[in-house]
Design an enzyme around this catalytic site. Sequence first.
Site, PDB file in Angstrom:
ATOM      1  N   ASP A  12       0.826  -1.488   0.031  1.00  0.00           N
ATOM      2  CA  ASP A  12       0.177  -0.205   0.142  1.00  0.00           C
ATOM      3  C   ASP A  12       0.367   1.155  -0.027  1.00  0.00           C
ATOM      4  OD1 ASP A  12       1.364   0.812   2.713  1.00  0.00           O
ATOM      5  OD2 ASP A  12      -0.868   0.667   3.700  1.00  0.00           O
ATOM      6  N   CYS A  69       2.347  -3.595   3.849  1.00  0.00           N
ATOM      7  CA  CYS A  69       1.651  -2.552   4.409  1.00  0.00           C
ATOM      8  C   CYS A  69       2.407  -1.926   5.762  1.00  0.00           C
ATOM      9  CB  CYS A  69       0.310  -2.737   4.536  1.00  0.00           C
ATOM     10  SG  CYS A  69      -0.234  -3.135   5.355  1.00  0.00           S
ATOM     11  N   THR A  71       1.664  -2.751   9.147  1.00  0.00           N
ATOM     12  CA  THR A  71       2.330  -3.754  10.128  1.00  0.00           C
ATOM     13  C   THR A  71       2.776  -4.542   9.519  1.00  0.00           C
ATOM     14  OG1 THR A  71      -0.328  -4.004   9.995  1.00  0.00           O
ATOM     15  CG2 THR A  71       0.684  -2.875  11.396  1.00  0.00           C
ATOM     16  N   HIS A 102       8.483 -25.820   6.785  1.00  0.00           N
ATOM     17  CA  HIS A 102       7.081 -26.156   7.805  1.00  0.00           C
ATOM     18  C   HIS A 102       6.287 -25.859   6.953  1.00  0.00           C
ATOM     19  CE1 HIS A 102       9.881 -27.013  11.265  1.00  0.00           C
ATOM     20  NE2 HIS A 102      10.519 -27.526  10.647  1.00  0.00           N
ATOM     21  N   HIS A 137       5.195 -32.210   7.397  1.00  0.00           N
ATOM     22  CA  HIS A 137       5.174 -31.203   6.941  1.00  0.00           C
ATOM     23  C   HIS A 137       4.280 -31.253   4.794  1.00  0.00           C
ATOM     24  CE1 HIS A 137       7.270 -29.780  10.032  1.00  0.00           C
ATOM     25  NE2 HIS A 137       8.871 -29.932   8.952  1.00  0.00           N
TER      26      HIS A 137
END
Length: 149
Positions: A12, A69, A71, A102, A137
């Site tokens: 963003d 962005c 966060t 994983h 996995h």
Amino acid sequence: MTASNRIVLSSDHAAIQLRQAIAAHIAAHGWVVVDIGPTTPESTHYPKHGEAAARLVASGDCRFGIILCGTGQGIMMAANKVRGIRCGVCVDTFSARMIREHNDANMLSIGVRVVGEGLALDIVDAFLNARFEGGRHATRVEMIEALEG
Ligand code: RB5
């Protein structure tokens, strides 16, 4: 077919500068960068940028996606709504390696307001240099995929 050396980058408005730094960094390591913007600093909505990057990964046009962005959280949430996408937010290199080894993550999300540029580039390197381990996995990744219905 998957374009094995193509990485889509998106963000963003908050993370344009870090996105461009990551683009230069990974291009210098031989990756083909598909930078889908934005390029101007007007406020925009992270879900559409997360979705656009995720569509290019889900379609096989790009092997990986790196999204950003403030966060890293909101754009990650949007990307993970696209079928076939496994995206994690990373603030450390251990997690960046583990989501490949994983979880077979195909997208990485970073928060520009959380980590500095130096750490962000190390996180990107840890993600791109790691390999999915398969085995037990793979069973668990298949269980994630089964949740997509
Ligand atoms: C934009 O201000 C901010 O909300 C966005 O960059 C991101 O942090 C959302 O998760």
